[in-house]
Design a protein around this motif. Structure first.
Motif, mmCIF file in Angstrom:
data_model
loop_
_atom_site.group_PDB
_atom_site.id
_atom_site.type_symbol
_atom_site.label_atom_id
_atom_site.label_comp_id
_atom_site.label_asym_id
_atom_site.label_seq_id
_atom_site.Cartn_x
_atom_site.Cartn_y
_atom_site.Cartn_z
ATOM 1 N N THR A 54 48.184 50.892 34.808
ATOM 2 C CA THR A 54 48.811 50.551 33.449
ATOM 3 C C THR A 54 49.585 49.268 33.881
ATOM 4 O OG1 THR A 54 50.602 51.888 33.615
ATOM 5 C CG2 THR A 54 48.715 52.523 32.959
ATOM 6 N N GLU A 55 49.900 48.294 32.669
ATOM 7 C CA GLU A 55 50.616 47.425 32.862
ATOM 8 C C GLU A 55 52.073 47.567 33.077
ATOM 9 O OE1 GLU A 55 49.901 43.666 30.214
ATOM 10 O OE2 GLU A 55 48.264 44.899 29.272
ATOM 11 N N ALA A 56 52.445 48.690 32.813
ATOM 12 C CA ALA A 56 53.838 49.209 32.784
ATOM 13 C C ALA A 56 54.289 49.529 34.278
ATOM 14 C CB ALA A 56 54.025 50.172 31.903
ATOM 15 N N SER A 57 53.106 50.177 35.035
ATOM 16 C CA SER A 57 53.186 50.546 36.154
ATOM 17 C C SER A 57 53.381 49.388 37.357
ATOM 18 C CB SER A 57 52.208 51.584 36.607
ATOM 19 O OG SER A 57 50.852 50.919 36.473
ATOM 20 N N MET A 58 52.496 48.418 36.756
ATOM 21 C CA MET A 58 52.464 47.077 37.611
ATOM 22 C C MET A 58 54.062 46.280 37.411
ATOM 23 S SD MET A 58 50.908 45.091 39.865
ATOM 24 C CE MET A 58 49.443 46.004 40.088
ATOM 25 N N VAL A 59 54.325 46.356 36.314
ATOM 26 C CA VAL A 59 55.665 45.667 36.281
ATOM 27 C C VAL A 59 56.678 46.440 37.214
ATOM 28 C CG1 VAL A 59 57.618 45.167 34.690
ATOM 29 C CG2 VAL A 59 55.285 44.881 33.975
ATOM 30 N N GLU A 60 56.818 47.596 37.201
ATOM 31 C CA GLU A 60 57.453 48.650 37.960
ATOM 32 C C GLU A 60 57.335 48.147 39.366
ATOM 33 O OE1 GLU A 60 60.731 50.992 38.855
ATOM 34 O OE2 GLU A 60 60.234 49.987 37.130
ATOM 35 N N LEU A 61 56.078 48.086 39.896
ATOM 36 C CA LEU A 61 55.717 48.003 41.163
ATOM 37 C C LEU A 61 56.311 46.477 41.648
ATOM 38 C CD1 LEU A 61 54.153 48.653 43.837
ATOM 39 C CD2 LEU A 61 52.154 47.609 42.975
ATOM 40 N N CYS A 62 56.091 45.696 40.806
ATOM 41 C CA CYS A 62 56.635 44.415 41.261
ATOM 42 C C CYS A 62 58.252 44.132 41.363
ATOM 43 C CB CYS A 62 56.205 43.266 40.129
ATOM 44 S SG CYS A 62 54.424 42.924 40.335
ATOM 45 N N ARG A 63 58.764 45.090 40.429
ATOM 46 C CA ARG A 63 60.142 45.336 40.477
ATOM 47 C C ARG A 63 60.739 45.921 41.906
ATOM 48 N NH1 ARG A 63 64.896 48.474 39.430
ATOM 49 N NH2 ARG A 63 63.783 50.303 39.214
ATOM 50 N N THR A 64 60.077 46.916 42.354
ATOM 51 C CA THR A 64 60.380 47.899 43.402
ATOM 52 C C THR A 64 59.664 47.698 44.711
ATOM 53 O OG1 THR A 64 58.905 49.717 42.682
ATOM 54 C CG2 THR A 64 61.122 49.476 41.738
ATOM 55 N N GLY A 65 58.610 47.188 44.542
ATOM 56 C CA GLY A 65 57.807 46.797 45.748
ATOM 57 C C GLY A 65 57.524 48.129 46.536
ATOM 58 N N TYR A 66 57.182 48.281 47.719
ATOM 59 C CA TYR A 66 56.609 49.415 48.596
ATOM 60 C C TYR A 66 57.290 49.473 49.903
ATOM 61 C CZ TYR A 66 52.948 45.986 49.071
ATOM 62 O OH TYR A 66 52.281 44.751 49.275
ATOM 63 N N LEU A 86 61.293 40.050 33.247
ATOM 64 C CA LEU A 86 62.227 39.699 34.550
ATOM 65 C C LEU A 86 62.267 40.915 35.393
ATOM 66 C CD1 LEU A 86 64.494 37.020 32.783
ATOM 67 C CD2 LEU A 86 62.249 36.819 33.865
ATOM 68 N N VAL A 87 62.287 41.042 36.541
ATOM 69 C CA VAL A 87 62.356 41.965 37.509
ATOM 70 C C VAL A 87 63.117 41.718 38.658
ATOM 71 C CG1 VAL A 87 60.041 42.992 37.003
ATOM 72 C CG2 VAL A 87 60.127 41.410 38.754
ATOM 73 N N GLY A 88 63.442 40.395 39.095
ATOM 74 C CA GLY A 88 64.435 40.177 39.781
ATOM 75 C C GLY A 88 64.751 38.658 39.814
ATOM 76 N N TYR A 89 66.012 38.223 40.705
ATOM 77 C CA TYR A 89 66.259 36.741 40.684
ATOM 78 C C TYR A 89 67.074 36.466 42.096
ATOM 79 C CZ TYR A 89 67.081 32.304 38.999
ATOM 80 O OH TYR A 89 67.098 30.821 38.961
ATOM 81 N N GLY A 90 66.600 35.487 42.550
ATOM 82 C CA GLY A 90 66.849 35.243 43.989
ATOM 83 C C GLY A 90 65.903 35.186 45.001
ATOM 84 N N ARG A 91 65.885 35.320 46.210
ATOM 85 C CA ARG A 91 65.018 35.464 47.164
ATOM 86 C C ARG A 91 63.985 36.496 46.785
ATOM 87 N NH1 ARG A 91 64.032 33.517 52.619
ATOM 88 N NH2 ARG A 91 62.608 34.793 53.748
#
Length: 291
Positions: A54-66, A86-91
């Motif tokens: 799902t798109e929502a789960s992909m947004v969350e994966l990009c935010r948290t990683g693995y 927007l899921v992060g900012y900086g490195r």
């Protein structure tokens, strides 16, 4: 050379571009700055996500990683409606190691050389956007492409960059295929159009994957060197068929032949049909993007 925008400046510039923006959690301070520098910033890097449920789960994966690659995996995720999350900012863990000669060309705003080595860390130097697409031939909706163009142009304008400061992951790191189906010269033309104040909507053909036609079996021979062979190799890697110890690169080698043979096996071919020489049917199924 430019210092990164502040998080508030970044948000304001994206909103001013006309895209819909959704903020997720404490994105302003969610980063990997403890692992190294953030900046100087030199450009914008475009990715595709790959397969997703799902798109929502992909947004969350990009935010948290693995576990092996902690988030954020980008600064923003552009969904198929054109909304920027927007899921992060900086490195962020998005660019990784890439070609230092490509970085020099981005800084100088010159034509990009072939990415044939991974000797430079891109994470400090690029704004990164993951765009939701399987990378397996899925078309790009016009709304999503327009958002990708708009945010790229907005950041270029903020830093007084030209469209040459916008690159693809596949132009940075050897073996990467993303964003699949997008010819980056055309993408940069669309960004330049926005920077010149021209209409934002792409032509109907610009959001359809552009694949290279089969050049004929004789094309693939020892000594042949071309960007098409690199593009083919990147697609073979993306399909899990890469047999490269280094690369792929622009020169046809035994590693290319073995990789293509693995692709033929994956398609269910047998016997002489798995000799590693590309044919028109297997080539069409590989969907090698135009360079």
């Amino acid at each position: 050379m430019a210092q990164p925008l502040s998080a508030d400046q970044f948000l304001a510039i994206l909103k001013k571009s006309g895209v819909r923006v959704v903020e997720h959690g404490s994105w302003r301070t969610h980063n990997r700055n403890h692992k190294g520098a953030w900046g100087p910033i030199h450009g914008v890097m475009i990715h595709h996500t790959g397969p997703y449920s799902t798109e929502a789960s992909m947004v969350e994966l990009c935010r948290t990683g693995y576990t092996s690659l902690p988030g954020p995996l980008c600064h923003g995720v552009i969904d198929r409606s054109g909304t920027v999350h927007l899921v992060g900012y900086g490195r962020a863990n998005h660019a990784g190691a890439g070609d230092g000669d490509v970085l020099k060309a981005v800084i100088a705003e010159k034509d990009l050389p072939l990415d044939n080595e991974a000797d430079a860390d891109g994470n400090p130097h690029f704004y990164g956007f993951e765009c939701i697409n399987t990378g397996g031939g899925q078309e790009w909706p016009e709304a999503q492409l327009v958002a990708m163009h708009k945010i790229s142009a907005a950041l270029c304008r903020a830093h007084s960059w030209s469209a040459r400061s916008v690159i693809a992951h596949k132009e940075w790191q050897p073996g990467k295929p993303d964003p699949a189906g997008i010819a980056m010269d055309g993408f940069r033309t669309a960004v330049a159009r926005l920077l010149d104040g021209k209409p934002t909507s792409p032509k109907p053909t610009e959001h359809k994957p552009e694949y290279a036609p089969f050049p004929g079996a004789d094309y693939f021979r020892t000594g042949r060197r071309s960007a098409l062979i690199t593009a083919m190799g990147k697609r073979l890697v993306a399909e899990g068929c890469g047999k490269y110890s280094k690369g792929p690169g622009p020169r046809w080698t035994e590693a290319d032949r073995r990789s293509y043979a693995a692709w033929q096996h994956k398609l269910g071919y047998s016997g002489s049909d798995t000799d590693g020489t590309p044919g028109p049917t297997s080539w069409a199924k590989l969907r090698v993007p135009k360079s």
